[in-house]
Design an enzyme around this catalytic site. Structure first.
Site, PDB file in Angstrom:
ATOM      1  CB  SER A   1     -11.838  10.322  27.828  1.00 52.29           C
ATOM      2  OG  SER A   1     -12.008  10.677  29.164  1.00 52.29           O
TER       3      SER A   1
ATOM      4  CG  ASP B   1     -14.506   3.273  30.965  1.00 49.45           C
ATOM      5  OD1 ASP B   1     -14.336   3.751  32.106  1.00 49.45           O
ATOM      6  OD2 ASP B   1     -14.478   3.972  29.927  1.00 49.45           O
TER       7      ASP B   1
ATOM      8  CG  HIS C   1     -11.497   5.922  30.891  1.00 54.16           C
ATOM      9  ND1 HIS C   1     -12.603   6.029  30.067  1.00 54.16           N
ATOM     10  CD2 HIS C   1     -10.849   7.120  30.792  1.00 54.16           C
ATOM     11  CE1 HIS C   1     -12.628   7.233  29.513  1.00 54.16           C
ATOM     12  NE2 HIS C   1     -11.575   7.902  29.926  1.00 54.16           N
TER      13      HIS C   1
END
Length: 386
Positions: free
Chosen positions: A157, A324, A357
């Site tokens: 991320s 995601d 995610h």
């Protein structure tokens, strides 16, 4: 819990603090005259100092990435599934450095720290930060250990953004860049979700323009709501359905009953928001989501990601997860396409997973096997260099 820790854990670890008295010039043009960095390390640095791995954390992660702080800890570090003996980031072979970034709220200098110029918490006066500022401070830690280059810089991320920034700005100091569930820049939808979360915080009556610590309070309701909004976006519809469905925490729908009904998912989100609001600083949340919004890998390269990646000299591993939608696989494929066009060595894996995610934090078999296979290559390169 039992006093016997898992055999594949790094065991008991102790955070350390490093004070830097040399000024750090920031991307916003301001300077931090001095600052503290809190970090943890796992494994041992070899004699050649060639086996070092840097972990770049995501939005709310911090230095405690693996192991336990005591035998009474209920939970290990946030990336325990990937860091430890025999795991993808194998501490039998690598020396792993995990840092609480500047601007954080777990010991490193940030908005809740005391501003030496005023004797009060920095609060909203803390300088705006960008990913390159974290890279600059991480580089100071690198110098502290005498590490000539990172065997790999790894992040998921927001951490993946930092890893890519390392590859472009210090190409001779990175051998491998592992980018997981990330992007070269946020979509408008992502920025919108971050702004909703920030509005939840700043609209809280206890926010006091960011000077809540001076008022001896915190914007607990706003921060909890921000976390709830964010947490929903990190999960997938299928994953939430599997975990909660429409199951009830309390109450029922029987005709003639006026009992209050609470769904399991409602209870879960309130719990997550409450825990987060008691452990995370609101100004840090604002600062880090802004840094996430501001990141644009190719901005200084004529908005051309291919030209940007031409500056890199390392190998790349890029991974994404099918469910995601916050950092969709298409964003990872954009990274891969730009790397291929720039003629850089890159491996890509799109992992089937129903956990959104947050999948990069979970023990998904194919993910761990793929990650391990790439890190085995890194380990073999380190062994050849010794």
């Amino acid at each position: 819990m039992s006093t016997a820790l898992p055999a594949d854990s790094v065991g008991i670890v102790e955070p350390q603090t490093q004070h830097f008295s040399e000024p750090l010039r920031l991307a916003c043009g301001r300077t931090l005259d001095e600052y503290d960095i809190v970090y943890e390390t796992y494994g041992e640095l070899n004699e050649a100092k060639s086996n070092a791995i840097l972990i770049c954390h995501a939005l709310s992660g911090h230095h405690h990435a693996a192991g336990y702080h005591s035998v009474d800890d209920k939970k290990p570090g946030w990336w325990e599934v990937c860091i430890g003996p025999g795991k993808p980031i194998d501490t039998n072979h690598f020396f792993v450095v995990s840092i609480n970034n500047l601007g954080g709220c777990h010991g490193s200098t940030g908005p809740s720290s005391i501003n030496p110029a005023t004797g009060k918490p920095w609060g909203p006066d803390f300088p705006a930060l960008r990913c390159r500022d974290w890279v600059a401070s991480q580089r100071e830690m690198m110098k502290l250990f005498g590490i000539p280059y990172w065997a790999a810089v790894i992040g998921g991320s927001l951490g993946g953004m930092q890893a890519m920034r390392w590859a472009l700005e210090h190409p001779d100091e990175v051998r491998h860049c592992v980018v997981i569930a990330s992007a070269m820049r946020l979509t408008a939808q992502n920025i919108a979700f971050n702004e909703i979360a920030r509005q939840a915080i700043t609209s809280d009556p206890d926010f006091h323009g960011g000077r809540y610590l001076e008022h001896q309070t915190i914007p607990k309701a706003g921060l909890a709501l921000a976390r709830m909004v964010g947490h929903v976006t990190y999960l997938s519809e299928d994953g939430m359905g599997e975990k909660f469905g429409r199951d009830l925490k309390s109450g029922n729908f029987q005709i003639g009953h006026d009992e209050k009904v609470e769904f399991q998912v409602e209870s879960y989100l309130r719990y997550q928001g409450d825990v987060f609001s008691r452990s995370f600083d609101a100004n840090t949340y604002l600062l880090m989501t802004k840094a996430l919004d501001y990141f644009d890998l190719a901005r200084e390269y004529g908005d051309d990601p291919v030209e940007a990646f031409r500056h890199a000299r390392c190998g790349f591993m890029v991974m994404s997860f099918t469910s995601d939608w916050r950092f969709a696989p298409s964003r990872s494929r954009e990274i891969v396409d730009a790397l291929i066009a720039a003629r850089k060595p890159v491996c890509y894996a799109e992992i089937e997973a129903n956990f959104g995610h947050d999948a990069f934090l979970l023990p998904i078999e194919r993910y761990l096997k793929t990650f391990s296979a790439y890190m085995l290559r890194v380990k073999e390169e380190v062994a050849r260099a010794v």
